[in-house]
Design a protein around this motif. Structure first.
Motif: not given
Length: 193
Positions: A165-182
């Motif tokens: 959804i975000f990609s189709e709206e022209g966003y780029r992933v800048l940061y990703t992190t996980f919690h609670y065993q991903r």
């Protein structure tokens, strides 16, 4: 309570992308605890629009201390909200898991014009990679959605593909992190102008 501090930590770490003097739009903030946390990091200087659809949750929010920041509290479903300014950041914490994918996409489309070019959409939510997730995640998601449909009338039966959804709206992933065993993911999407 089930996830301990994971849901809170997933949202708090996203506040690293908020800067002094920013305008921040928070959607579906619940009890308002995030405003108190923001107030400890930024005692003043922020302009925040806080949208929550539950009157009960908004009453709890009004009791919070958020320092000298300018806060506009709005009781509304996001689909009916009309803003009057652009924001540096939009924060949605455990919000999109309530919606079917088409509905989630419409909300992103609706809010995107309110985010400045180069602005950050700060998103924390449950995460389950289809066909790669663990059995306990499937069971937990199923039980969460079943109880949410019965108790709150939540429309979703599975997590929307927010990356798409975000990609189709022209966003780029800048940061990703996980919690609670991903099982919980924090994301920063940047609006590319």
């Amino acid at each position: 309570m089930f996830y301990g501090q994971s849901e809170i930590n997933a949202q708090v770490e996203l506040l690293d992308y908020v800067r002094p003097g920013d305008r921040l739009l928070i959607i579906g903030g619940g009890t308002g605890w995030i405003l108190e946390k923001i107030g400890t990091i930024f005692p003043s200087g922020l302009e925040i629009t806080y949208i929550e659809s539950s009157v009960r949750m908004m009453e709890l929010t009004k009791k919070r201390k958020w320092g000298q920041n300018r806060i506009e509290l709005v009781i509304s479903v996001v689909e009916e909200w009309k803003g009057e300014m652009e924001y540096d950041c939009i924060l949605t914490g455990f919000f999109f898991d309530n919606f079917k994918e088409v509905h989630a996409a419409r909300i992103v489309q609706q809010l995107t014009p309110y985010l400045k070019n180069g602005g950050y959409w700060l998103e924390a939510d449950f995460y389950y990679p289809r066909r790669r997730g663990k059995l306990w995640q499937v069971v937990l998601l199923y039980s969460m959605y079943l109880s949410a449909r019965l108790i709150c009338g939540v429309e979703a039966k599975r997590l929307p593909d927010m990356d798409r959804i975000f990609s189709e709206e022209g966003y780029r992933v800048l940061y990703t992190t996980f919690h609670y065993q991903r099982f919980i993911r924090s994301m920063v999407y940047r609006k590319m102008g």
